[in-house]
Scaffold this active site. Structure first.
Site, PDB file in Angstrom:
ATOM      1  CG  HIS A  34      -6.821 -12.439 -25.502  1.00 42.61           C
ATOM      2  ND1 HIS A  34      -6.157 -12.629 -24.714  1.00 42.61           N
ATOM      3  CD2 HIS A  34      -6.827 -10.887 -25.651  1.00 42.61           C
ATOM      4  CE1 HIS A  34      -5.817 -11.369 -23.827  1.00 42.61           C
ATOM      5  NE2 HIS A  34      -6.160 -10.506 -24.492  1.00 42.61           N
ATOM      6  CG  HIS A  37      -9.650 -11.551 -21.526  1.00 45.23           C
ATOM      7  ND1 HIS A  37      -9.558 -11.342 -23.085  1.00 45.23           N
ATOM      8  CD2 HIS A  37      -9.737 -10.302 -21.124  1.00 45.23           C
ATOM      9  CE1 HIS A  37      -9.194 -10.020 -23.082  1.00 45.23           C
ATOM     10  NE2 HIS A  37      -9.536  -9.442 -22.021  1.00 45.23           N
ATOM     11  CG  ASP A 150      -3.424  -4.376 -19.051  1.00 44.95           C
ATOM     12  OD1 ASP A 150      -2.950  -3.631 -19.862  1.00 44.95           O
ATOM     13  OD2 ASP A 150      -4.395  -5.368 -19.253  1.00 44.95           O
TER      14      ASP A 150
HETATM   15  O1  PAF Z   1      -8.298  -4.625 -18.258  1.00 40.95           O
HETATM   16  C1  PAF Z   1      -9.546  -4.223 -18.556  1.00 40.95           C
HETATM   17  O2  PAF Z   1      -9.922  -4.891 -19.592  1.00 40.95           O
HETATM   18  C2  PAF Z   1     -10.185  -2.887 -18.075  1.00 40.95           C
HETATM   19  O3  PAF Z   1      -9.366  -1.907 -18.132  1.00 40.95           O
HETATM   20  C3  PAF Z   1     -10.923  -3.243 -16.833  1.00 40.95           C
HETATM   21  C4  PAF Z   1     -10.079  -3.786 -15.755  1.00 40.95           C
HETATM   22  C5  PAF Z   1     -11.999  -4.365 -17.090  1.00 40.95           C
HETATM   23  C6  PAF Z   1     -11.761  -2.131 -16.417  1.00 40.95           C
HETATM   24  O4  PAF Z   1     -12.358  -1.538 -17.520  1.00 40.95           O
END
Ligand code: PAF
Length: 284
Positions: A34, A37, A150
């Site tokens: 989305h 990202h 996150d």
């Molecule tokens: O945030 C995410 O999408 C995942 O936790 C990551 C950092 C790609 C690890 O799998």
């Protein structure tokens, strides 16, 4: 944009990108991309000569009660979005490529991974740290970009990189990118797609209640009272439960019962209509 599904192909492509000393920014993802990202990809493009994105739905970060099979997978659509953003290389390994037969190693980051989401999702941050450590070693980027959405994950990755000397001698910098929000303030997340229209509208109460709690705390209000008010706002708005609402030190994520003025973070996880939403905001 090239796509690599196997490690030897990835290494050849990364070597090619590095020609002439060019720098590489890594954007690790699990796909279902989305705007959040894509903002990471844009930041990486500004800072580095080439961007490598990874898409890998990492089984070791899913608990037994979390539906790994139901996680959205849309590789072709994601690849088109990455290409449109100018990403140079997509690393989309198979599970066997990341965890071959006989794989026995686990990267576990104590303390910072234990509370908050770590308490409700045992083993989750071990899975994240292990796969991110592997991604760093596979791509050997100059910079890696993670969303502040996150926040605990970012703190775990920073602690791992510091403790395992991943930032030396290759000078890997870990860049936290501010959360991208919808017009009503809801943090963008791959999970928002699971919300019914009614719950999607009610979910906007989360950032609103957090802002009110921050104003109360920064204004000298008692932390416990501000968190209790936040929780009751969310339940009143239609949230089913609040997993946690906590004020924590911005680096160690140790819980704070009073606000001293030093950098702190308000972190919340709450459930609405079967979907668990998380959010965090700076305090101070
Ligand atoms: O945030 C995410 O999408 C995942 O936790 C990551 C950092 C790609 C690890 O799998």
């Amino acid at each position: 944009m090239q796509t690599a599904h196997a490690l030897d192909v990835l290494r050849t492509q990364v070597d090619r990108l590095r020609t002439g000393g060019a720098t590489i920014g890594l954007v690790p993802t699990m796909g279902a991309l989305h705007q959040g990202h894509l903002t990471l990809v844009r930041r990486a493009r500004e800072a580095c000569d080439h961007v490598v994105a990874s898409i890998f739905v990492n089984p070791t970060q899913f608990g037994p009660n979390e539906d790994l099979d139901a996680y959205p997978r849309q590789l072709a659509e994601d690849a088109a979005m990455l290409e449109a953003e100018g990403c140079a290389l997509l690393w989309a390994p198979t599970v066997e490529e990341i965890y071959p037969d006989g794989f026995v190693t686990n990267v576990s980051v104590r303390e910072v991974s234990e509370g908050l989401c770590g308490a409700a999702r045992p083993g989750h941050f071990d899975g994240v740290a292990t796969v991110v450590c592997k991604l760093f070693n596979q791509v050997r980027p100059d910079m890696a970009f993670f969303g502040e959405k996150d926040f605990q994950q970012l703190a775990v990755i920073r602690a791992m990189a510091r403790d395992l000397d991943l930032t030396q001698p290759h000078v890997l910098s870990i860049i936290g990118v501010p959360t991208v929000r919808e017009a009503d303030g809801l943090a963008m997340s791959s999970r928002n797609r699971y919300l019914s229209p009614e719950n999607r509208a009610a979910a906007a109460a989360l950032p609103q209640a957090m802002k009110q709690a921050i104003a109360a705390i920064e204004g000298g209000g008692e932390v416990g009272a501000a968190l209790a008010e936040l929780e009751s706002e969310l339940l009143g708005a239609g949230f089913a439960s609040v997993d946690y609402a906590a004020l924590a030190d911005a680096t160690s994520l140790r819980p704070l019962t009073a606000f001293s003025g030093a950098a702190a973070r308000l972190l919340v996880a709450a459930r609405i209509g079967g979907t668990r939403l998380i959010d965090n905001m700076a305090v101070g």
